[in-house]
Design a protein around this motif. Structure first.
Motif, PDB file in Angstrom:
ATOM      1  N   UNK A   1      -3.682  -0.173   2.240  1.00  0.00           N
ATOM      2  CA  UNK A   1      -2.307  -0.534   2.607  1.00  0.00           C
ATOM      3  C   UNK A   1      -1.370   0.648   2.407  1.00  0.00           C
ATOM      4  N   UNK A   2      -0.406   0.806   3.305  1.00  0.00           N
ATOM      5  CA  UNK A   2       0.538   1.904   3.213  1.00  0.00           C
ATOM      6  C   UNK A   2       1.628   1.647   2.190  1.00  0.00           C
ATOM      7  N   UNK A   3       2.348   2.706   1.827  1.00  0.00           N
ATOM      8  CA  UNK A   3       3.384   2.591   0.809  1.00  0.00           C
ATOM      9  C   UNK A   3       4.491   1.625   1.234  1.00  0.00           C
ATOM     10  N   UNK A   4       4.903   1.710   2.498  1.00  0.00           N
ATOM     11  CA  UNK A   4       5.974   0.826   2.967  1.00  0.00           C
ATOM     12  C   UNK A   4       5.545  -0.635   2.884  1.00  0.00           C
ATOM     13  N   UNK A   5       4.302  -0.898   3.253  1.00  0.00           N
ATOM     14  CA  UNK A   5       3.785  -2.268   3.200  1.00  0.00           C
ATOM     15  C   UNK A   5       3.782  -2.801   1.770  1.00  0.00           C
ATOM     16  N   UNK A   6       3.352  -1.966   0.827  1.00  0.00           N
ATOM     17  CA  UNK A   6       3.320  -2.378  -0.580  1.00  0.00           C
ATOM     18  C   UNK A   6       4.741  -2.589  -1.098  1.00  0.00           C
ATOM     19  N   UNK A   7       5.651  -1.703  -0.746  1.00  0.00           N
ATOM     20  CA  UNK A   7       7.048  -1.862  -1.192  1.00  0.00           C
ATOM     21  C   UNK A   7       7.648  -3.165  -0.681  1.00  0.00           C
ATOM     22  N   UNK A   8       7.318  -3.532   0.545  1.00  0.00           N
ATOM     23  CA  UNK A   8       7.826  -4.797   1.087  1.00  0.00           C
ATOM     24  C   UNK A   8       7.270  -5.976   0.314  1.00  0.00           C
ATOM     25  N   UNK A   9       6.001  -5.886  -0.066  1.00  0.00           N
ATOM     26  CA  UNK A   9       5.397  -6.950  -0.868  1.00  0.00           C
ATOM     27  C   UNK A   9       6.057  -7.035  -2.247  1.00  0.00           C
ATOM     28  N   UNK A  10       6.389  -5.894  -2.805  1.00  0.00           N
ATOM     29  CA  UNK A  10       7.040  -5.869  -4.117  1.00  0.00           C
ATOM     30  C   UNK A  10       8.436  -6.478  -4.040  1.00  0.00           C
TER      31      UNK A  10
END
Length: 444
Positions: free
Chosen positions: A115-124
Motif C-alpha cells: 500500500x502507498x503512503x497516501x493510502x495508509x494516511x487516508x486509513x489513519x
C-alpha cells in the motif's frame, strides 16, 4: 559482562537512526558501545538536553521527516531503532491504542502488501482517536521507505531494534511476521529479515536498579546471522518475595536463557543513590489496584519502582532506623541514576521529570544494542563516569544546533511548531501526555 553473539561483528561501522529519541537513553548506550547515532525528537525540552549532552539530533517530527525530508538523512545510517510513544498502549494510559490494535495490525498487513503512503494516511485519518496510536507504524514505514530511496542507494537498514511497553507485544509479533515475509520494493521484489523471538524483558535482569518491563524486537537482514536476545546478567525482582535473587539470597543461581554464568543479584537503589545517607523508603506515585491510598513502598535495599514522567512525585521517607531526609522527593539527577544515566548527565529544558521517565535506561539499551550488533559490552562502570555538559559557546554545540534546528541558537524553519512543544521551564509535573519525550504531534 558478556553479550550474546558478541564474537562476530557483521557491521563494520554501525550508524543508528533513533526515532522518538527522547533525551538520549539509547544514544548514550550507543556511545558506550562506540557506535554513532542520530536521534529524531519532536520535543524541544528533550532536544535541549540532547544538545547539552553532545548528541547528534534532528529537532523534528518523525512523520514529517519521513514524508518530506527522508532523502536528507545521512546515507550511512544502517541501523533503525526506536520506541514509539507508549502512552496510548500502556496500562497507565487511556487505552486508546489497545482498542485500536486490530486496526493497526490491518495497516501493517497493508503496508507489507505494498500500500502507498497516501493510502495508509487516508486509513489513519479514518482511524481517528489519539494521533499517537498511529506512530507505532513509523518504524515500519521508515524501513520500507529506505528500500527505494535514491539518496541511500536503495539500501535497506541492516538491523532494526524496537522497544515498547508489554501491551504492544501483539503488534511486535505482527511486525516480526511482516519482516520475515519481506518488505516490498517498488519493483515487486522483497527484502526479508531474520527476527529474534519477540519477548518482554525485565530491566533489572540487566543490572538496572528499577523494575521496568519492555518488549523487544531485534531483526537483521536475511543475509546475516539470526539475531539473539540479550542474555540476562541479574536476577529478576519478585515483589512477593523481595529477598529472592537479592544480595542477601545465598542460594546458588543457575544460568538461564543462554547466560554463560550464574546470575548476579538484582541491584538495589540504595547502592547507586550514594548521596542518600542511611536507610530510606520510596513511596510510589501510583496506587496498587488503582487505589491512590494503597501506594507501594520499597526500601533502599530493593530496586526502585518504574521511573515514570511523574518521578518527582515519588516521596522519599525516613526509614524507621534512618536519619532525617533532605530532600524528601527524588531529585532529577537521582531519577536519572535510577535509569542508569551518568550521574552528571546534563538534563536541560523544562519538564525534566517527563524526559527522565520516558527514556530508555542506557544500561538496558547497551545490552539490547550489543546483542543486535554483535558487540561486546563495555564495563558497566563506564555509565558511572562523568559525562559533562557541552559548552554552549563551543563550535561543537553550535554545529549540533545548526544541524538539528538549522539555527545556531534556537529553533529554525524545520523545527516543529513551537506552540505546545514543551511545558514551561521548571514545570516538572506537567500532566500533558507526551511521545518519546512529548506527545503532541502531527496526526499524519
Amino acid at each position: 559482562m558478556t553479550s550474546s553473539d558478541a564474537a562476530t561483528r557483521f557491521l563494520g561501522e554501525p550508524y543508528i537512526l533513533d526515532l522518538f529519541a527522547g533525551p538520549g537513553g539509547l544514544d548514550v548506550a550507543a556511545r558506550m558501545l562506540e557506535v554513532r547515532s542520530l536521534g529524531i525528537e519532536w520535543d524541544k525540552d528533550a532536544c535541549e538536553t540532547r544538545y547539552a549532552a553532545g548528541l547528534e539530533t534532528w529537532h523534528a517530527d518523525v512523520s514529517e521527516v519521513r514524508r518530506n525530508r527522508f532523502h536528507e538523512l545521512p546515507a550511512g545510517l544502517n541501523v533503525l531503532a526506536g520506541g514509539p510513544p507508549c502512552q496510548t498502549y500502556s496500562v497507565a494510559g487511556n487505552g486508546a491504542g489497545r482498542k485500536a490494535l486490530d486496526k493497526v495490525e490491518k495497516l501493517i498487513h497493508e503496508l507489507v502488501a505494498g500500500a502507498g503512503e497516501k493510502e495508509i494516511d487516508e486509513e489513519l485519518e479514518k482511524l481517528g482517536g489519539d494521533a499517537r496510536t498511529a506512530l507505532v507504524l513509523e518504524p515500519l514505514r521508515y524501513a520500507i521507505k529506505a528500500l527505494d530511496c535514491e539518496n541511500r542507494g536503495k539500501r535497506p537498514f541492516d538491523v532494526i531494534v524496537l522497544e515498547q511497553v508489554p501491551a504492544v507485544k501483539a503488534l511486535w509479533q505482527v511486525y516480526k511476521e511482516a519482516l520475515e515475509t519481506g518488505l516490498p520494493r517498488e519493483d515487486g521484489t522483497r527484502v526479508r529479515y531474520k527476527v529474534a523471538e519477540v519477548k518482554t524483558l525485565h530491566t533489572e535482569a540487566y543490572g538496572v536498579p528499577q523494575t521496568r518491563r519492555r518488549t523487544i524486537l531485534i531483526a537483521r537482514l536475511d543475509k546475516y546471522p539470526a539475531p539473539p536476545l540479550p542474555a540476562p546478567t541479574h536476577h529478576i525482582f519478585n515483589p512477593h518475595n523481595p529477598e529472592q535473587g537479592g544480595p542477601e539470597d545465598n542460594r546458588t543461581a543457575l544460568p538461564v536463557d543462554g547466560s554463560a554464568a550464574p546470575l548476579e543479584p538484582w541491584v538495589a537503589m540504595g547502592k547507586v543513590l550514594t548521596g542518600r545517607k542511611g536507610p530510606f523508603e520510596i513511596v510510589s506515585n501510583y496506587g496498587s489496584g488503582g487505589d491512590p491510598k494503597k501506594r507501594g513502598i520499597r526500601t533502599h535495599l530493593q530496586p526502585s519502582f518504574t521511573v515514570t514522567g511523574k518521578v518527582s512525585r515519588n516521596a522519599v521517607r525516613r526509614h524507621p532506623d534512618g536519619p532525617p531526609l533532605d530532600p524528601d522527593r527524588l531529585t532529577i539527577p537521582e531519577a536519572g541514576i535510577l535509569q542508569t544515566f551518568p550521574p552528571d548527565y546534563p538534563w536541560d529544558g523544562g519538564d525534566k521529570s517527563q524526559q527522565v521517565g520516558n527514556a530508555v535506561p542506557p544500561l538496558f539499551g547497551m545490552h539490547v544494542l550489543a546483542a543486535a550488533l554483535s558487540r561486546p559490552l563495555p564495563p558497566e562502570e563506564k555509565l558511572r563516569e562523568s559525562w559533562g555538559r557541552l559548552d554552549t559557546k563551543s563550535a561543537r554545540y553550535a554545529k549540533l544546533r545548526t544541524e538539528g534546528c538549522k539555527a545556531p541558537d534556537g529553533c529554525g524553519p524545520n523545527c516543529p511548531d513551537p506552540d505546545g512543544q514543551s511545558s514551561p521551564s521548571g514545570s516538572p509535573d506537567s500532566s500533558r501526555p507526551r511521545t518519546g519525550a512529548s506527545a503532541k504531534r502531527s496526526a499524519k
